[in-house]
Enzyme design. Structure first.
Site, short mmCIF file in Angstrom:
data_model
loop_
_atom_site.label_atom_id
_atom_site.label_comp_id
_atom_site.label_asym_id
_atom_site.label_seq_id
_atom_site.Cartn_x
_atom_site.Cartn_y
_atom_site.Cartn_z
N LYS A 104 8.29 46.49 48.61
CA LYS A 104 7.89 47.70 47.91
C LYS A 104 6.41 48.01 48.09
O LYS A 104 5.61 47.11 48.29
CB LYS A 104 8.15 47.52 46.41
CG LYS A 104 9.46 48.10 45.98
CD LYS A 104 9.71 47.83 44.53
CE LYS A 104 9.74 46.36 44.25
NZ LYS A 104 10.66 45.57 44.98
N GLU A 150 21.15 37.22 44.20
CA GLU A 150 20.22 36.71 43.17
C GLU A 150 20.54 37.30 41.80
O GLU A 150 21.28 38.28 41.67
CB GLU A 150 18.78 37.01 43.55
CG GLU A 150 18.47 38.50 43.66
CD GLU A 150 17.01 38.82 43.39
OE1 GLU A 150 16.46 38.36 42.36
OE2 GLU A 150 16.42 39.57 44.19
#
Ligand code: PSU
Ligand code: MN
Length: 305
Positions: free
Chosen positions: A162, A28
């Site tokens: 995260k 990405e």
């Protein structure tokens, strides 16, 4: 062939890999433009591409430039994405706008999955996926990455999610949408800066050949959609759990106080965490992406075997 394909342009390296049947790994570009500071972002992008080549696959970094979805970028284009303040963060919603306007687009996990699937690429390596944000019951902030995983058939090799996110709710969301979460080398789901989120993954599958068999089986059954393959950050490069929790809480409080919302939330939190850890979070981030590139190349090679 769908007219969608008129929007796609391959680099020479990726076109040659397609013709030869060489395994390809998608990468990405939001991580470059909005996930890391310059110049570490461009250096990391280059290093990750080379790790994938060393693993016997061809890297295809994906972005939108001049009205085209670009599959495979040149050095100069990586620089542009790494430096240009004009690079838009492009998720599913934003793809038509950035293509139609001819602007510069850095693709998120969701948009990169869409483009990879259009290009017939089954393996995608990144750092972390977006998820259900803490406080989503008020903010409704749920990354479009999760909906994309629900419908687009690409395996996403990452270091988990995260702790700026609500990891438990992220896993619930993925379960509801039938997205399998596979852990490599451990039973638990990884938490990006740290190896262990405290939550179990659905399945532990260590060997790339076995991961490949899982993917082939899912898609042969007609079960469209992505798979999360969570590769824990190596212990030597991980952060300390208590430290990252404390700093995350501070960054979240600052984001709330400043009214940061929408697509600005994740880049803001990443930048604040980097500043508050004096760059140690960036070193961990770089290390885990490289580690994922090794796993992703192995998987892509296993899928063509
Ligand atoms: N997590 C990171 N680095 C990143 C991102 C997530 O550690 O760069 C990026 C990815 O591109 C991901 C996106 O798809 O943030 C999620 O943004 P949002 O939460 O706005 O959907
Ligand atoms: Mn969001």
């Amino acid at each position: 062939m769908s007219t969608l394909h008129t929007f796609i342009e391959y680099s020479a390296e990726v076109a040659a890999a397609r013709a030869a049947g060489t395994p390809i790994v998608a990468l990405e570009s939001t991580i470059i433009s909005h996930g890391m500071p310059y110049p570490q972002n461009v250096q990391t992008a280059r290093d990750v591409e080379q790790i994938i080549r060393n693993g016997g696959a061809v890297p295809a970094t994906i972005a939108v430039l001049d009205g085209k979805i670009r599959i495979g970028l040149s050095e100069a284009e990586l620089e542009l994405l790494g430096q240009s303040p004009e690079a838009l963060k492009v998720s599913r919603r934003d793809l038509p706008y950035v293509l139609a306007s001819g602007k510069i687009g850095a693709t998120t996990v969701a948009a990169t999955m869409i483009c990879a699937a259009l290009a017939g690429i089954q393996v995608f390596v990144t750092g972390g996926i977006g998820g259900v944000h803490r406080g989503a019951e008020i903010s409704f902030d749920i990354s479009a990455d999760l909906q994309e995983l629900a419908q687009t058939s690409v395996a996403v090799v990452c270091a988990g999610a995260k702790s700026i996110l609500d990891i438990g709710l992220t896993l619930e969301y993925l379960e509801t949408h039938g997205v399998p979460v596979i852990a490599i080398g451990q039973d638990n789901f990884a938490a990006f800066y740290t190896p262990d989120s405290g939550f179990k993954a659905d399945f532990r599958i260590d060997a790339a050949a076995d991961q490949a068999r899982f993917l082939r089986t899912k898609w042969a059954l007609g079960l469209a959609g992505g798979v999360v393959i969570a590769n824990p950050v190596p212990a030597e490069q991980a952060m300390e759990r208590a430290e990252i929790e404390r700093i995350t809480a501070q960054a979240l409080a600052e984001a709330a106080a400043q009214g940061i919302a929408g697509k600005a939330v994740t880049p803001y939190l990443l930048a604040r965490i980097k500043a508050l850890t004096e760059g140690r979070s960036l070193a961990t981030n770089i290390a885990l992406v490289k580690h994922n590139a090794v796993a992703g190349a192995r998987l892509a090679v296993a899928l063509v075997a």
